[in-house]
Design an enzyme around this catalytic site. Sequence first.
Site, PDB file in Angstrom:
ATOM      1  N   LYS A   1      -4.415   9.855  -0.181  1.00  9.21           N
ATOM      2  CA  LYS A   1      -3.904  10.374   1.090  1.00  9.21           C
ATOM      3  C   LYS A   1      -2.425  10.006   1.184  1.00  9.21           C
ATOM      4  CE  LYS A   1      -3.179   9.007   5.103  1.00  9.21           C
ATOM      5  NZ  LYS A   1      -1.880   9.694   5.282  1.00  9.21           N
TER       6      LYS A   1
ATOM      7  N   GLU B   1       0.003  -3.634  -0.918  1.00  6.11           N
ATOM      8  CA  GLU B   1       1.418  -3.899  -1.207  1.00  6.11           C
ATOM      9  C   GLU B   1       2.163  -3.619   0.084  1.00  6.11           C
ATOM     10  OE1 GLU B   1       4.885  -3.596  -1.803  1.00  6.11           O
ATOM     11  OE2 GLU B   1       4.888  -2.259  -3.544  1.00  6.11           O
TER      12      GLU B   1
ATOM     13  N   CYS C   1      10.391  -1.208   0.126  1.00  2.72           N
ATOM     14  CA  CYS C   1       9.752  -2.466   0.567  1.00  2.72           C
ATOM     15  C   CYS C   1      10.408  -3.691  -0.047  1.00  2.72           C
ATOM     16  CB  CYS C   1       8.250  -2.439   0.340  1.00  2.72           C
ATOM     17  SG  CYS C   1       7.800  -1.841  -1.258  1.00  2.72           S
TER      18      CYS C   1
ATOM     19  N   GLU D   1      10.652  -5.884   8.992  1.00  7.22           N
ATOM     20  CA  GLU D   1      11.391  -5.023   8.064  1.00  7.22           C
ATOM     21  C   GLU D   1      12.162  -4.008   8.895  1.00  7.22           C
ATOM     22  OE1 GLU D   1       9.498  -3.809   3.991  1.00  7.22           O
ATOM     23  OE2 GLU D   1       8.178  -3.316   5.628  1.00  7.22           O
TER      24      GLU D   1
HETATM   25  P1  ADP Z   1       4.808   3.842   8.138  1.00  5.65           P
HETATM   26  O1  ADP Z   1       4.814   3.452   9.593  1.00  5.65           O
HETATM   27  O2  ADP Z   1       5.995   3.414   7.443  1.00  5.65           O
HETATM   28  O3  ADP Z   1       4.385   5.254   7.903  1.00  5.65           O
HETATM   29  P2  ADP Z   1       2.213   2.887   7.549  1.00  5.65           P
HETATM   30  O4  ADP Z   1       1.805   1.605   6.972  1.00  5.65           O
HETATM   31  O5  ADP Z   1       1.769   3.177   8.947  1.00  5.65           O
HETATM   32  O6  ADP Z   1       3.752   2.922   7.421  1.00  5.65           O
HETATM   33  O7  ADP Z   1       1.752   4.083   6.632  1.00  5.65           O
HETATM   34  C1  ADP Z   1       1.501   3.992   5.260  1.00  5.65           C
HETATM   35  C2  ADP Z   1       0.310   4.868   4.935  1.00  5.65           C
HETATM   36  O8  ADP Z   1      -0.808   4.370   5.669  1.00  5.65           O
HETATM   37  C3  ADP Z   1       0.448   6.319   5.352  1.00  5.65           C
HETATM   38  O9  ADP Z   1      -0.180   7.154   4.388  1.00  5.65           O
HETATM   39  C4  ADP Z   1      -0.299   6.376   6.660  1.00  5.65           C
HETATM   40  O10 ADP Z   1      -0.792   7.663   6.961  1.00  5.65           O
HETATM   41  C5  ADP Z   1      -1.439   5.423   6.377  1.00  5.65           C
HETATM   42  N1  ADP Z   1      -2.088   4.844   7.563  1.00  5.65           N
HETATM   43  C6  ADP Z   1      -1.528   4.535   8.751  1.00  5.65           C
HETATM   44  N2  ADP Z   1      -2.452   4.020   9.592  1.00  5.65           N
HETATM   45  C7  ADP Z   1      -3.636   3.996   8.927  1.00  5.65           C
HETATM   46  C8  ADP Z   1      -4.965   3.574   9.250  1.00  5.65           C
HETATM   47  N3  ADP Z   1      -5.275   3.056  10.434  1.00  5.65           N
HETATM   48  N4  ADP Z   1      -5.928   3.707   8.311  1.00  5.65           N
HETATM   49  C9  ADP Z   1      -5.635   4.206   7.095  1.00  5.65           C
HETATM   50  N5  ADP Z   1      -4.410   4.632   6.737  1.00  5.65           N
HETATM   51  C10 ADP Z   1      -3.409   4.528   7.628  1.00  5.65           C
END
Ligand code: ADP
Length: 489
Positions: free
Chosen positions: A182, A258, A293, A392
């Site tokens: 995803k 990570e 990161c 960050e």
């Molecule tokens: P950012 O805010 O920089 O997008 P995230 O950590 O929220 O960083 O996003 C990294 C990845 O995690 C993206 O693919 C996002 O869609 C996914 N993501 C965000 N929230 C969730 C969640 N609750 N469960 C699974 N995947 C998530």
Amino acid sequence: MNFDPDKINYKKSHFINGKFRDDYSDKYEYIRPSDQKKIDEIPNASKDLVDETVQIAKKSFNESSWSSLKPRDRAKLLFNWADLIEKDVENLSKIEAMNSTRTIGETSVGDVFATANTIRYFAEWADKIEGITTATSPDVLSLTIKEPYGVVVGITPWNFPIVQIAWKAAPALAAGNSVIIKPSEYTPLSAFRLAELSLKAGIPPGIFNILLGEGSKTGHLLVTHPDVEKIAFTGSNLTGAKIMSESALAGVKPIHLELGGKSPQVVFEDITDIDSTVEKIAAGIFINSGQVCTSGTRLIAHHKILDNLLDKLKSIGKNKIPGPTWDMVTTLPPIVSKKQAERIDRLISESINLGANIIEGGEWHETNYGGYFYKPTFIEKVTKDMPVFNEEVFGPVISVETFDDDQEAIQKASHPNYGLAACVHTSNLNRAIKLSKNIDSGMIWVNHWGYPDEFSHPAGGFKNSGIGKDMGSSGINEYYKEKAIWIPH
Ligand code: ADP
């Protein structure tokens, strides 16, 4: 290689069982980072579709030839995939640049090749994983074998979209798992090309799948699905923690994370080539406009050389050219989204209110492009209670402080909450070894910044920066479970 972003062809479909699939029951707006234009509506894979995909991946794992192929034959198909990706560089580098904050100047010589080479590196591991025999009494044979998990979910971030897909998918596939990726909702438009090429390479349908959607919807459904056997995640600390707790409640499963960092750049007065050091520090803070990161966000310099370093860094910062990712002259790409831009403003202004001082930058470039371009920013008087120290920033922002001796350098370099990467710049070998051993960080880079162009280096952090490693032998081992066999005879 400048190009017109409106002429780029892409697919905004899921990729399931070797076919593109549309399902628009729920969707969100995709906004292009460089010009903040609403380009399209992207589907959120629904609960039914997530379930269907997990079942297809599971069936493909159990019934297709992938996990039972001779490892060398699996490697061959992965090599085909890497070759096709590399041959597609002209096309794929444009799709990636249009889709993300990565400039065409970098995707065309960097990201596409890093993606292909990551796949090659892990393909080479396919027939090199070994179990052990253990010491027992003479009438027993005790041994371990390594087996793939089954359905692996990879959740990837927006900062290096195709590279990050390879970091998750390549080791998982080499180990014989089936995979559902995803990609980030902010950069969903390049994954389809990797999918198309995987099929062309001969990777069987159902083994490499992509589901598009938002994290809180599709991502959540995937990580809480009981038939997913392993989760690999790169992203923010908060989301990592959420995924860890939410997934565990749906069934205990291995997960590796990570996450973010506040990587220090420690510079000693004994460096022999200041310009070369400055170049590395500058890369560490300006590449992808600091949206990395491992960005080296904390300059910790010996007091004798700080002013000299700072003058040179400021001058590099001033020469960074803001602009859209499809323009070859751009060296300061956009901040990915309005939300992220507002976050930068908040972190900086809250820190100023608490006593931090902007040396230079701290504001937005005024351009007509539509995107958000933050000026290279140097900030001093940062203390441990400030957001710019604790979070960050994900922008071209570096805090600046000095030290007097090795002990102070070590103490300042080790962050209380993060430990992803740390850079030590020195010509003194003993010092390099001492700091490498004493800084509490998952990766130490001596006279270097950045994940190298050699994939054997295990990438991952300590503390809130994550669990486990991507890349290297540690990286491939994340995708196997170990079975212990006891045979009395
Ligand atoms: P950012 O805010 O920089 O997008 P995230 O950590 O929220 O960083 O996003 C990294 C990845 O995690 C993206 O693919 C996002 O869609 C996914 N993501 C965000 N929230 C969730 C969640 N609750 N469960 C699974 N995947 C998530």
